[in-house]
Each structure stands twice: as C-alpha cells, then as structure tokens.
Design a protein around this motif. Structure first.
Motif, PDB file in Angstrom:
ATOM      1  N   UNK A 407      57.367   7.881 -18.535  1.00  0.00           N
ATOM      2  CA  UNK A 407      56.837   8.384 -19.816  1.00  0.00           C
ATOM      3  C   UNK A 407      55.720   9.745 -19.752  1.00  0.00           C
ATOM      4  N   UNK A 408      54.840   9.555 -19.012  1.00  0.00           N
ATOM      5  CA  UNK A 408      53.980  10.601 -18.687  1.00  0.00           C
ATOM      6  C   UNK A 408      54.780  12.079 -18.211  1.00  0.00           C
ATOM      7  N   UNK A 409      55.752  11.704 -17.182  1.00  0.00           N
ATOM      8  CA  UNK A 409      56.507  12.895 -16.710  1.00  0.00           C
ATOM      9  C   UNK A 409      57.371  13.377 -17.748  1.00  0.00           C
ATOM     10  N   UNK A 410      57.814  12.743 -18.586  1.00  0.00           N
ATOM     11  CA  UNK A 410      58.617  13.508 -19.517  1.00  0.00           C
ATOM     12  C   UNK A 410      57.600  14.231 -20.725  1.00  0.00           C
ATOM     13  N   UNK A 411      56.362  13.550 -20.728  1.00  0.00           N
ATOM     14  CA  UNK A 411      55.557  14.464 -21.750  1.00  0.00           C
ATOM     15  C   UNK A 411      54.985  15.867 -20.984  1.00  0.00           C
ATOM     16  N   UNK A 412      54.850  15.868 -19.686  1.00  0.00           N
ATOM     17  CA  UNK A 412      54.229  16.814 -18.959  1.00  0.00           C
ATOM     18  C   UNK A 412      55.433  18.013 -18.923  1.00  0.00           C
ATOM     19  N   UNK A 413      56.649  17.508 -18.726  1.00  0.00           N
ATOM     20  CA  UNK A 413      57.775  18.331 -18.553  1.00  0.00           C
ATOM     21  C   UNK A 413      57.755  19.139 -19.842  1.00  0.00           C
ATOM     22  N   UNK A 414      57.905  18.586 -20.902  1.00  0.00           N
ATOM     23  CA  UNK A 414      57.697  19.133 -22.294  1.00  0.00           C
ATOM     24  C   UNK A 414      56.705  20.227 -22.615  1.00  0.00           C
ATOM     25  N   UNK A 415      55.496  19.829 -21.910  1.00  0.00           N
ATOM     26  CA  UNK A 415      54.439  20.755 -22.070  1.00  0.00           C
ATOM     27  C   UNK A 415      54.503  21.924 -21.316  1.00  0.00           C
ATOM     28  N   UNK A 416      55.164  21.979 -20.123  1.00  0.00           N
ATOM     29  CA  UNK A 416      55.398  23.016 -19.401  1.00  0.00           C
ATOM     30  C   UNK A 416      56.391  23.977 -20.188  1.00  0.00           C
ATOM     31  N   UNK A 417      57.482  23.618 -20.712  1.00  0.00           N
ATOM     32  CA  UNK A 417      58.435  24.430 -21.319  1.00  0.00           C
ATOM     33  C   UNK A 417      58.014  24.765 -22.681  1.00  0.00           C
ATOM     34  N   UNK A 418      56.840  24.149 -23.356  1.00  0.00           N
ATOM     35  CA  UNK A 418      56.305  24.622 -24.591  1.00  0.00           C
ATOM     36  C   UNK A 418      55.480  25.635 -24.421  1.00  0.00           C
ATOM     37  N   UNK A 419      54.474  25.363 -23.138  1.00  0.00           N
ATOM     38  CA  UNK A 419      53.804  26.726 -22.873  1.00  0.00           C
ATOM     39  C   UNK A 419      54.374  27.873 -22.390  1.00  0.00           C
ATOM     40  N   UNK A 420      55.456  27.739 -21.743  1.00  0.00           N
ATOM     41  CA  UNK A 420      56.289  28.946 -21.274  1.00  0.00           C
ATOM     42  C   UNK A 420      56.810  29.681 -22.352  1.00  0.00           C
ATOM     43  N   UNK A 421      57.432  28.739 -23.422  1.00  0.00           N
ATOM     44  CA  UNK A 421      57.726  29.434 -24.438  1.00  0.00           C
ATOM     45  C   UNK A 421      56.981  30.100 -25.461  1.00  0.00           C
ATOM     46  N   UNK A 422      55.802  29.550 -25.526  1.00  0.00           N
ATOM     47  CA  UNK A 422      54.675  30.112 -26.508  1.00  0.00           C
ATOM     48  C   UNK A 422      54.323  31.318 -25.895  1.00  0.00           C
ATOM     49  N   UNK A 423      53.763  31.098 -24.705  1.00  0.00           N
ATOM     50  CA  UNK A 423      53.273  32.535 -24.373  1.00  0.00           C
ATOM     51  C   UNK A 423      54.128  33.503 -24.191  1.00  0.00           C
ATOM     52  N   UNK A 424      55.632  33.561 -23.987  1.00  0.00           N
ATOM     53  CA  UNK A 424      56.643  34.409 -23.766  1.00  0.00           C
ATOM     54  C   UNK A 424      56.724  34.766 -25.318  1.00  0.00           C
ATOM     55  N   UNK A 425      56.782  34.119 -26.240  1.00  0.00           N
ATOM     56  CA  UNK A 425      57.146  34.746 -27.654  1.00  0.00           C
ATOM     57  C   UNK A 425      55.826  35.001 -27.968  1.00  0.00           C
ATOM     58  N   UNK A 426      54.850  35.231 -27.509  1.00  0.00           N
ATOM     59  CA  UNK A 426      53.659  35.804 -28.215  1.00  0.00           C
ATOM     60  C   UNK A 426      53.109  36.858 -27.503  1.00  0.00           C
ATOM     61  N   UNK A 427      52.812  36.829 -25.904  1.00  0.00           N
ATOM     62  CA  UNK A 427      52.440  37.866 -25.100  1.00  0.00           C
ATOM     63  C   UNK A 427      53.428  38.929 -24.915  1.00  0.00           C
ATOM     64  N   UNK A 428      54.786  38.474 -24.623  1.00  0.00           N
ATOM     65  CA  UNK A 428      56.075  39.198 -24.442  1.00  0.00           C
ATOM     66  C   UNK A 428      56.298  40.317 -25.600  1.00  0.00           C
ATOM     67  N   UNK A 429      56.327  40.034 -26.849  1.00  0.00           N
ATOM     68  CA  UNK A 429      56.467  40.913 -27.605  1.00  0.00           C
ATOM     69  C   UNK A 429      55.151  41.890 -27.877  1.00  0.00           C
ATOM     70  N   UNK A 430      53.789  41.344 -27.665  1.00  0.00           N
ATOM     71  CA  UNK A 430      52.828  42.505 -27.255  1.00  0.00           C
ATOM     72  C   UNK A 430      52.996  43.417 -26.516  1.00  0.00           C
ATOM     73  N   UNK A 431      53.296  42.881 -25.292  1.00  0.00           N
ATOM     74  CA  UNK A 431      53.639  44.128 -24.203  1.00  0.00           C
ATOM     75  C   UNK A 431      54.736  44.925 -24.622  1.00  0.00           C
ATOM     76  N   UNK A 432      55.725  44.227 -24.974  1.00  0.00           N
ATOM     77  CA  UNK A 432      57.019  45.249 -25.609  1.00  0.00           C
ATOM     78  C   UNK A 432      56.510  46.237 -26.649  1.00  0.00           C
ATOM     79  N   UNK A 433      55.610  45.986 -27.418  1.00  0.00           N
ATOM     80  CA  UNK A 433      55.086  46.633 -28.480  1.00  0.00           C
ATOM     81  C   UNK A 433      54.298  47.942 -27.895  1.00  0.00           C
ATOM     82  N   UNK A 434      53.395  47.344 -27.051  1.00  0.00           N
ATOM     83  CA  UNK A 434      52.597  48.456 -26.226  1.00  0.00           C
ATOM     84  C   UNK A 434      53.178  49.446 -25.576  1.00  0.00           C
ATOM     85  N   UNK A 435      54.168  48.657 -24.816  1.00  0.00           N
ATOM     86  CA  UNK A 435      55.202  49.856 -24.166  1.00  0.00           C
ATOM     87  C   UNK A 435      55.943  50.827 -25.151  1.00  0.00           C
TER      88      UNK A 435
END
Length: 502
Positions: A407-435
C-alpha cells in the motif's frame, strides 16, 4: 491532567499544586525554546546550502558565465524570500484548508500563534523553497535571460513548490502521512520525510522542461549529434560547493524532524527523537558516501578516468535519494539506496546524451531521477518501528521488502506521477510562454561571448582567449588561461605587444 502534572503531583503532594503548575509551565517553555533553537539552527544549515549551490554552479559553468550564475543564486534566495512570505507559506501550510492548497497565513498573518506555527518554522520552510529554485537554475545555465530567472523563480517558490509541499507536509494534504482531516492515501499516505519528491523532483522536473524548451548550448553537440564536453572552469569550486552542500544536508534531513525533545519510550530510555535525529544523519552520510564510491568505480570502468566531478554529482545524487526515507530506514538500507542512486544517475546521463539533452549541472537527472528513486526506495525499505514512532499509530503500512505490504508503494508511485504531471503542467507552459515572447534564451552572439560581458558589465575573471590549436591542453579546461587583473596590467605595461600567460 497533563503528563507533567500527573508525574509531579505524587512527588510534591496535593498542597503543592501551585508549584506543580509552575514547574510544568517552566518545563513546557524550556521544551519550546530548545525545539525552536534546534529548528532555527537547522534552518541556518539549510540556508548555507545556497552557498554550496552557488559554488557548485559557478565551478560547473565556463568562466565567461560565472557572474551570471552567481547572481541567479543570490536572486533565488532574495526573490524567493519575498514571494514565499507573501504567498508560498500560505499555499503550503495555510490550515485549515482543503487537500490541494492552503488558504491562510498570507504575509504571515496570524503568525506566531499559540499551538500553531512560529517564525522559525517559516524560515526553515523558506530555505527549502529556495533550494528547489536553485536546482532548476542549474539545468538552464549559460543560455538563459536574466528576466526569465526572476519570473520562474518567483512562480516556483510562490506557487508551484508550495502546492506540492502542502500535499505531503501539511496536516490537510491529500497525500500526507500525517493527515488529520481525512483518510490516508491507500490507508498509508506518503512518507517523503525531507523532500526527495517535494524538493528534488519539483526542481528537477522544472529544470527538465526549461532545458528541453531552450535546447542545448551552442557547441554542446556536433553536427553528427555526438556529445561535446563543455567543461566547467573550476573543479575546486565544484568540490567546495559539494562539501558545503554535504554540511547543509545535516540540517536538511535531520532538521526535518522539526523538534528534538520528544520521547518514544519510558523516561530514561534511549528511544527518543534525539536518537532518530542521529539516525537520519547517519543514513544520509552512508547513502551519499556509497553513491560517491559507486560512481567513482562505475565511471572508471566507462571512461578509464578517476573523475572528481562525477564523484561529486554521484554523492549529491545519493543525498537526494535518501532524503525521503532518512528517518525511517536502517543504515544498511541507506547503503542500498546510495548504490542504486549512483546507477540511476549514470544511466540517466547516458540517456540524456543520446537524446541531445543538455543540462550543465545534470540537475534534472540528479535531482529528478534520484529524487524519484528515493521516493520508491522509502516505500520498499521503511521499517515498521520507525514509521510508528515518527508518524504514530500501530498497524500503519511500511516498507514492502520489510513485510509491510504494497500500500505504501502504491501511494508513493501515485505521488511521483502527480508531481511530474503538476510541475509539467505549470512550469512547462511558463517556459513555453517565455520562449514565445523572446524572454527565455539569450541571442547566439551573447551566448558565444558570455553573459558576464554582454549582460553583467564585465567578466568575473580577467582572462584572454587563446588559439585552441596552439594550446590544446587549455581547450579541455575551457579554452582560456586565468590571470589576475593586476598581473595582466603589469604584463601589458612591460610588453605591450606580447601575449604572455600566467
């Protein structure tokens, strides 16, 4: 009746009720003072890591960009302080709130509060926030406009990072292992004790997008796509920065306990937070040291060289990985963590070269990749006794390899995926807009000349370019020889037509 009063009342008798109250209040005040001092000292250590980041970054870039990268490190701390004060702390710890984002304490309103947060806690968390921003600056070094640094740093420390830290470290966060306002994720929650995911993955994924959108530095890959080393100008600064970061990590990981005067057992026993703090320091040391030695011999097999720069990055990769589980794993498990993290970093660096990804400090691979491994590692090796001592309650899930189920492993894998998605959806567009607005990357002319000269009024060092064909030994070290300004002036006055070097 409190524990203190219950313990003192039989000793002092009912007639000494006032004395009992007085002594218990004094004990409580002393405990708060000691814990606050411990947290402040830890905050100072974590902040000292900024000096380590600055030295590491300066040594890893070419001399013509030294002032630029140093200034970005200073501004990460300064801009981060303002935006974390105004918005970031509230988004991270503004309780009561929902599971996604905090909504109180903007501008530290209502702080300090009885039974709540104090200024020392804010300072400690701010030092973590600017560490995440410092990671990202390494990925986009030597080719990024200064205004882009200011914009992304403010956005990362004021919004993106605080939201992730709310998920894990706030009592209201949806993934928190200490959640009090709802059920735990998979009845476990995520144990990311000091931030392998919260700090290192956030900074690493943000740096990944910045470097991808900007593209590689000029000359980093030849016309056939083969990797060309653009060596930093000072191995000495890299080693100095690494040792400063190592020193600061003893505030980063052990300091994340926040308090030290907490007992796990009967009075007089050795089982207390003071012992757990020491264990976290030991696991941190062993993971980093193992990763350094593994990298040393691993790279030796690949390149036939003993490379101190690779060893420094391997060491830091081990630290980034153990950060999540330093408090809940045994020292032997930390050795496993460091060994695997070294190969994670080596493998990701080879993958980066194959796909022509240019990160001057290997920050995305080191912090993003090793940070993700650290989150997984914790879910595999967390020991039941330590989890229950630190996070409370019997029957909690613990490490898969320690018999605690998945159960802990499942929770941790979910966190990894959500962090990657969150940062990609926020910082990615910011860098694209600056570019898109032409605010991200400097011109090719400025990049070739160096941003110290074109953007910051002059070089950090006085140096002269040399014909690469006449001094091949210099080319590997950056294509120039350093000299002091005073020596250069004396040489020029003595022999105006000569081009002597020191």
């Amino acid at each position: 009746m409190s524990t203190c009063e219950a313990s003192l009342a039989p000793l002092l008798g009912p007639a000494a009720a006032n004395a009992t109250d007085y002594l218990c209040n004094q004990f409580a005040d002393t405990t708060l003072a000691v814990d606050s001092t411990y947290l402040l000292f830890s905050a100072y250590l974590v902040f000292a890591m900024q000096l380590g980041f600055a030295m590491l970054c300066a040594g890893s870039v070419r001399a013509k960009n030294t002032m630029n990268i140093m200034l970005t490190n200073v501004l990460d701390a300064a801009a981060g302080a303002l935006f974390y004060y105004l918005f970031g702390f509230a988004f991270a710890f503004g309780t009561p709130s929902n599971g996604f984002i905090g909504k109180h304490f903007f501008g530290l309103r209502s702080i300090p509060a009885i039974g709540g947060f104090d200024y020392s806690f804010f300072l400690f968390q701010w030092a973590f926030a600017i560490a995440a921003a410092g990671i990202t600056s390494g990925s986009i070094a030597e080719r990024t406009q200064f205004v882009a640094y200011l914009i992304y740093s403010a956005f990362l420390t004021g919004f993106v990072y605080p939201v992730v830290s709310h998920w894990i470290w706030s009592a209201d966060g949806w993934a928190s292992a200490s959640r009090t306002s709802g059920p735990l994720l998979f009845n476990s929650g995520v144990i990311d004790f000091a931030g392998s995911g919260v700090v290192h993955m956030v900074g690493g994924v943000a740096g990944l997008w910045g470097a991808l959108i900007e593209g590689p530095r000029i000359g980093r890959f030849d016309h056939a796509g083969r990797s060309v080393a653009l060596r930093g100008h000072s191995a000495s600064l890299v080693v100095l920065g690494t040792f400063l970061l190592w020193f600061g990590w003893y505030g980063f990981n052990p300091g994340s306990f926040l308090t030290i005067l907490k007992s796990y057992g009967p009075a007089g026993s050795i089982h207390g937070q003071w012992s757990a703090v020491g264990r976290a320091a030991v696991t941190t040391t062993l993971a980093g040291s193992t990763a350094a030695l593994t990298t040393l011999f691993g790279k030796r097999l690949q390149t036939d060289h003993w490379n101190v720069l690779d060893v420094c990055n391997g060491l830091l990769g081990g630290f980034a990985a153990i950060t999540a589980g330093c408090s809940v794993v045994d020292p032997w498990a930390a050795i496993v963590c460091g060994f695997v993290s070294a190969w994670v970093l080596i493998g990701l660096n080879r993958l980066a070269a194959r796909f022509r990804f240019d990160d001057p400090l290997e920050a995305a691979q080191l912090h993003g990749g090793c940070g993700a491994w650290g989150v997984v590692f914790t879910a595999l090796f967390a020991r039941k006794e330590y989890v229950e001592q630190i996070y409370g309650g019997p029957g909690r899930p613990y490490g898969l390899f320690m018999g605690g189920g998945g159960r802990m492993l499942g929770a941790h894998v979910v966190l990894i995926l959500v962090i990657a998605a969150w940062v990609s959806c926020t910082m990615g567009p910011l860098f694209l807009a600056l570019n898109k607005m032409g605010l991200l990357r400097v011109s090719a002319e400025d990049e070739m000349a160096g941003m110290d000269q074109t953007r910051h009024g002059g070089f950090a060092y006085a140096y002269t370019d040399e014909d690469a064909s006449s001094r091949p030994a210099d080319r590997g070290a950056g294509g120039f020889m350093l000299k002091s300004a005073q020596t250069a002036q004396v040489a020029a006055a003595a022999s105006p037509g000569a081009g002597g070097q020191v």
